[in-house]
Motif scaffolding. Structure first.
Motif, mmCIF file in Angstrom:
data_model
loop_
_atom_site.group_PDB
_atom_site.id
_atom_site.type_symbol
_atom_site.label_atom_id
_atom_site.label_comp_id
_atom_site.label_asym_id
_atom_site.label_seq_id
_atom_site.Cartn_x
_atom_site.Cartn_y
_atom_site.Cartn_z
ATOM 1 N N HIS A 1 0.823 -1.220 0.000
ATOM 2 C CA HIS A 1 0.000 0.000 0.000
ATOM 3 C C HIS A 1 0.855 1.268 0.000
ATOM 4 O O HIS A 1 0.360 2.355 -0.311
ATOM 5 C CB HIS A 1 -0.936 -0.002 1.222
ATOM 6 N N ARG A 2 2.147 1.148 0.324
ATOM 7 C CA ARG A 2 3.050 2.304 0.317
ATOM 8 C C ARG A 2 3.814 2.437 -0.996
ATOM 9 O O ARG A 2 4.643 3.347 -1.141
ATOM 10 C CB ARG A 2 4.058 2.178 1.469
ATOM 11 N N ALA A 3 3.570 1.551 -1.938
ATOM 12 C CA ALA A 3 4.393 1.465 -3.151
ATOM 13 C C ALA A 3 4.341 2.748 -3.977
ATOM 14 O O ALA A 3 3.300 3.399 -4.101
ATOM 15 C CB ALA A 3 3.938 0.288 -4.004
ATOM 16 N N HIS A 4 5.464 3.054 -4.589
ATOM 17 C CA HIS A 4 5.564 4.235 -5.454
ATOM 18 C C HIS A 4 4.581 4.153 -6.609
ATOM 19 O O HIS A 4 3.949 5.157 -6.975
ATOM 20 C CB HIS A 4 7.000 4.360 -5.980
ATOM 21 N N ILE A 5 4.428 2.979 -7.210
ATOM 22 C CA ILE A 5 3.517 2.852 -8.359
ATOM 23 C C ILE A 5 2.079 3.124 -7.961
ATOM 24 O O ILE A 5 1.249 3.499 -8.800
ATOM 25 C CB ILE A 5 3.613 1.463 -9.024
ATOM 26 N N HIS A 6 1.760 2.971 -6.669
ATOM 27 C CA HIS A 6 0.403 3.199 -6.199
ATOM 28 C C HIS A 6 0.191 4.626 -5.706
ATOM 29 O O HIS A 6 -0.813 5.262 -6.029
ATOM 30 C CB HIS A 6 0.073 2.209 -5.075
ATOM 31 N N LYS A 7 1.165 5.170 -4.937
ATOM 32 C CA LYS A 7 0.950 6.441 -4.255
ATOM 33 C C LYS A 7 1.560 7.647 -4.944
ATOM 34 O O LYS A 7 1.067 8.764 -4.790
ATOM 35 C CB LYS A 7 1.509 6.360 -2.822
ATOM 36 N N TYR A 8 2.652 7.448 -5.680
ATOM 37 C CA TYR A 8 3.433 8.604 -6.112
ATOM 38 C C TYR A 8 3.659 8.684 -7.620
ATOM 39 O O TYR A 8 4.588 9.347 -8.074
ATOM 40 C CB TYR A 8 4.784 8.603 -5.380
ATOM 41 N N GLU A 9 2.819 8.014 -8.395
ATOM 42 C CA GLU A 9 2.956 8.107 -9.848
ATOM 43 C C GLU A 9 1.667 8.608 -10.486
ATOM 44 O O GLU A 9 1.299 8.218 -11.587
ATOM 45 C CB GLU A 9 3.431 6.762 -10.421
ATOM 46 N N ALA A 10 0.983 9.494 -9.731
ATOM 47 C CA ALA A 10 -0.168 10.258 -10.249
ATOM 48 C C ALA A 10 -1.291 9.389 -10.798
ATOM 49 O O ALA A 10 -1.984 9.775 -11.733
ATOM 50 C CB ALA A 10 0.300 11.248 -11.321
ATOM 51 N N GLY A 11 -1.472 8.206 -10.204
ATOM 52 C CA GLY A 11 -2.533 7.327 -10.683
ATOM 53 C C GLY A 11 -2.240 6.712 -12.031
ATOM 54 O O GLY A 11 -3.163 6.329 -12.774
ATOM 55 N N GLY A 12 -0.955 6.611 -12.367
ATOM 56 C CA GLY A 12 -0.564 6.153 -13.700
ATOM 57 C C GLY A 12 -1.019 4.749 -14.036
ATOM 58 O O GLY A 12 -1.320 4.454 -15.202
ATOM 59 N N THR A 13 -1.075 3.863 -13.049
ATOM 60 C CA THR A 13 -1.474 2.483 -13.337
ATOM 61 C C THR A 13 -2.901 2.421 -13.850
ATOM 62 O O THR A 13 -3.211 1.677 -14.791
ATOM 63 C CB THR A 13 -1.313 1.609 -12.080
ATOM 64 N N ALA A 14 -3.770 3.222 -13.268
ATOM 65 C CA ALA A 14 -5.151 3.287 -13.750
ATOM 66 C C ALA A 14 -5.232 4.027 -15.077
ATOM 67 O O ALA A 14 -5.924 3.591 -16.006
ATOM 68 C CB ALA A 14 -6.036 3.972 -12.707
ATOM 69 N N PHE A 15 -4.506 5.146 -15.193
ATOM 70 C CA PHE A 15 -4.620 5.983 -16.382
ATOM 71 C C PHE A 15 -4.019 5.299 -17.613
ATOM 72 O O PHE A 15 -4.649 5.230 -18.670
ATOM 73 C CB PHE A 15 -3.911 7.314 -16.143
ATOM 74 N N HIS A 16 -2.798 4.798 -17.493
ATOM 75 C CA HIS A 16 -2.112 4.232 -18.646
ATOM 76 C C HIS A 16 -2.581 2.822 -18.991
ATOM 77 O O HIS A 16 -2.649 2.463 -20.171
ATOM 78 C CB HIS A 16 -0.600 4.201 -18.405
ATOM 79 N N SER A 17 -2.865 2.028 -17.968
ATOM 80 C CA SER A 17 -3.140 0.607 -18.203
ATOM 81 C C SER A 17 -4.572 0.196 -17.916
ATOM 82 O O SER A 17 -4.957 -0.940 -18.200
ATOM 83 C CB SER A 17 -2.193 -0.261 -17.346
ATOM 84 N N GLY A 18 -5.361 1.107 -17.337
ATOM 85 C CA GLY A 18 -6.739 0.753 -16.994
ATOM 86 C C GLY A 18 -6.818 -0.372 -15.987
ATOM 87 O O GLY A 18 -7.773 -1.155 -15.981
ATOM 88 N N ALA A 19 -5.812 -0.456 -15.113
ATOM 89 C CA ALA A 19 -5.736 -1.565 -14.166
ATOM 90 C C ALA A 19 -6.196 -1.149 -12.784
ATOM 91 O O ALA A 19 -5.932 -0.029 -12.332
ATOM 92 C CB ALA A 19 -4.308 -2.096 -14.090
ATOM 93 N N ALA A 20 -6.871 -2.067 -12.103
ATOM 94 C CA ALA A 20 -7.162 -1.886 -10.691
ATOM 95 C C ALA A 20 -5.880 -2.170 -9.906
ATOM 96 O O ALA A 20 -5.065 -2.997 -10.305
ATOM 97 C CB ALA A 20 -8.267 -2.834 -10.245
ATOM 98 N N VAL A 21 -5.688 -1.464 -8.798
ATOM 99 C CA VAL A 21 -4.546 -1.704 -7.923
ATOM 100 C C VAL A 21 -5.052 -2.310 -6.624
ATOM 101 O O VAL A 21 -6.031 -1.838 -6.045
ATOM 102 C CB VAL A 21 -3.773 -0.396 -7.637
ATOM 103 N N LEU A 22 -4.376 -3.372 -6.180
ATOM 104 C CA LEU A 22 -4.694 -3.998 -4.901
ATOM 105 C C LEU A 22 -3.594 -3.618 -3.912
ATOM 106 O O LEU A 22 -2.548 -4.264 -3.834
ATOM 107 C CB LEU A 22 -4.750 -5.523 -5.052
#
Length: 396
Positions: free
Chosen positions: A113-134
């Motif tokens: 839950h503290r991961a950079h890809i989750h907290k500090y990349e401006a929601g990029g995982t959802a925006f670029h890949s359309g992926a849910a984050v767990l």
């Protein structure tokens, strides 16, 4: 119809961005950096790094850039992967890695839950890949375990859920090291169920330096790895993404799609090469200095929320009767100011011993002033909660 002449246009276009005395200005900035505890991304190139970089090749990285290709080949070999791709930043490297792995939704990415890809990349995982984050809270409060992954990974074909296609770990995470035995156990399980493993290894260099483990061994459990040159290693720009040849071929295409194709990157690749050769060996000193800072804060009476396993410390000054803002204000008023954020203190290759000494002396003085004014340490001390969302302050 033309309304002027070319000479006047030249006058309008020209620009000089250099300070009046560049040597003096840069020397002042380098001095400031030695006293900045906010992050390690603020480390700056030395004159020696600049001199080396100016000798690099002048190719175009979208086509063929020899120095950059040499760096990519070296990092691929170093990590034990088939291929590598130079990126502008760690966020770009992580997000392009995830986008390359994730081909057809629905899908999810499991991470701390503290991961950079989750907290500090401006929601990029959802925006670029359309992926849910767990985002998973580690049961041991330190690092994700195999059981944490097994308890939260989404497998199967239940249409209510987005199947997990990537498990992403971060090492170091907030300066702490995931035990390699745990990494291997997670990887063996995750790969056995057909899910990919990605490592945000921005500071993997610190893990290698602290544990005497080769970069290859640290990267072996992962299908893709992102490694940063501009944090602990002190290069001006750049990260590297490594993985299988077909994966990197697709990632190169996506890098271009995202606008990340670069041109004369030779000077950046040379800076990274200089950092690998000359700055990586400095990391043991960084870790020793971080431990000295931690010991000093403990001796004064502050609570350590996350210990100095590598280059970071999280602390709480509440038991001293003071606050982060008060400490930062006092630090900025010193004859030679210190630049601080909140609970996080970061040591880097350009942090000076005197900066640590001055910080500890300042905190000790504040604590003595509070005690003289009648402050009594509360029963039980600080609450022990790591506040990893630290305050970013603009230097005064």
């Amino acid at each position: 119809m033309a309304t002027g002449n070319f000479a006047s246009i030249v006058d309008q276009v020209k620009l000089d961005v250099l300070p009046k005395d560049p040597a003096v200005a840069n020397a002042a900035k380098r001095k400031e950096i030695t006293r900045t505890f906010i992050t390690d991304t603020i480390s700056v190139p030395t004159e020696e790094m600049y001199a080396y970089a100016t000798l690099a090749t002048l190719g175009d990285d979208v086509y063929h850039e020899p120095s950059t290709l040499a760096l990519e080949a070296h990092i691929a070999t170093l990590t034990g992967k088939e291929a590598a791709l130079f990126m502008t930043s760690g966020s770009a490297s992580n997000q392009i890695a995830l986008r390359t792995h994730l081909t057809q939704p629905p899908y999810s990415v499991l991470c701390d839950h503290r991961a950079h890809i989750h907290k500090y990349e401006a929601g990029g995982t959802a925006f670029h890949s359309g992926a849910a984050v767990l985002p998973i809270i580690p049961s041991n409060t330190h690092h994700l375990t195999l059981q944490d992954v097994k308890d939260n990974i989404i497998l199967g074909d239940d249409i209510h859920f987005a199947p997990t296609e990537v498990v992403a770990l971060e090492n170091t995470l907030n300066g702490t090291i995931i035990p390699q035995t745990e990494v291997v156990a997670i990887s063996n399980y995750v790969r056995s169920v057909g899910v990919k493993m990605h490592l945000d290894g921005a500071r993997i260099w610190h893990v290698a330096a602290e544990t005497n483990t080769s970069i290859k061994e640290l990267c072996d459990p992962f299908d893709s790895v992102s490694l940063c040159f501009s944090k602990g290693l002190g290069a001006p720009i750049g990260s590297m993404l490594v993985g299988p040849k077909d994966f990197i071929k697709k990632a190169r295409w996506l890098r271009k799609l995202f606008g990340g194709g670069m041109r004369q990157t030779g000077i950046l690749a040379a800076s990274a090469a200089y950092a690998l050769t000359h700055n990586f060996p400095q990391l043991p000193r960084v870790h020793a200095l971080a431990r000295r800072l931690e010991a000093g804060l403990e001796e004064i009476g502050a609570t350590i929320l996350s210990k100095a396993e590598t280059c970071m410390i999280f602390y709480d000054p509440t038991p001293l009767g003071t606050t982060f803002d008060e400490i930062a204000d006092r630090a900025s008023a010193l004859p030679e100011p210190l630049i601080l954020g909140g609970s996080r203190l970061v040591i880097h290759i350009q942090t000076s011993d005197s900066a640590v000494d001055d910080f500890l002396a300042m905190v000790r003085q504040l604590a003595e002033e509070k005690k003289a004014a009648g402050f009594v340490k509360p029963e039980g001390g600080a609450n022990g909660v790591i506040r990893d969302v630290y305050v970013r302050r603009v230097p005064k």
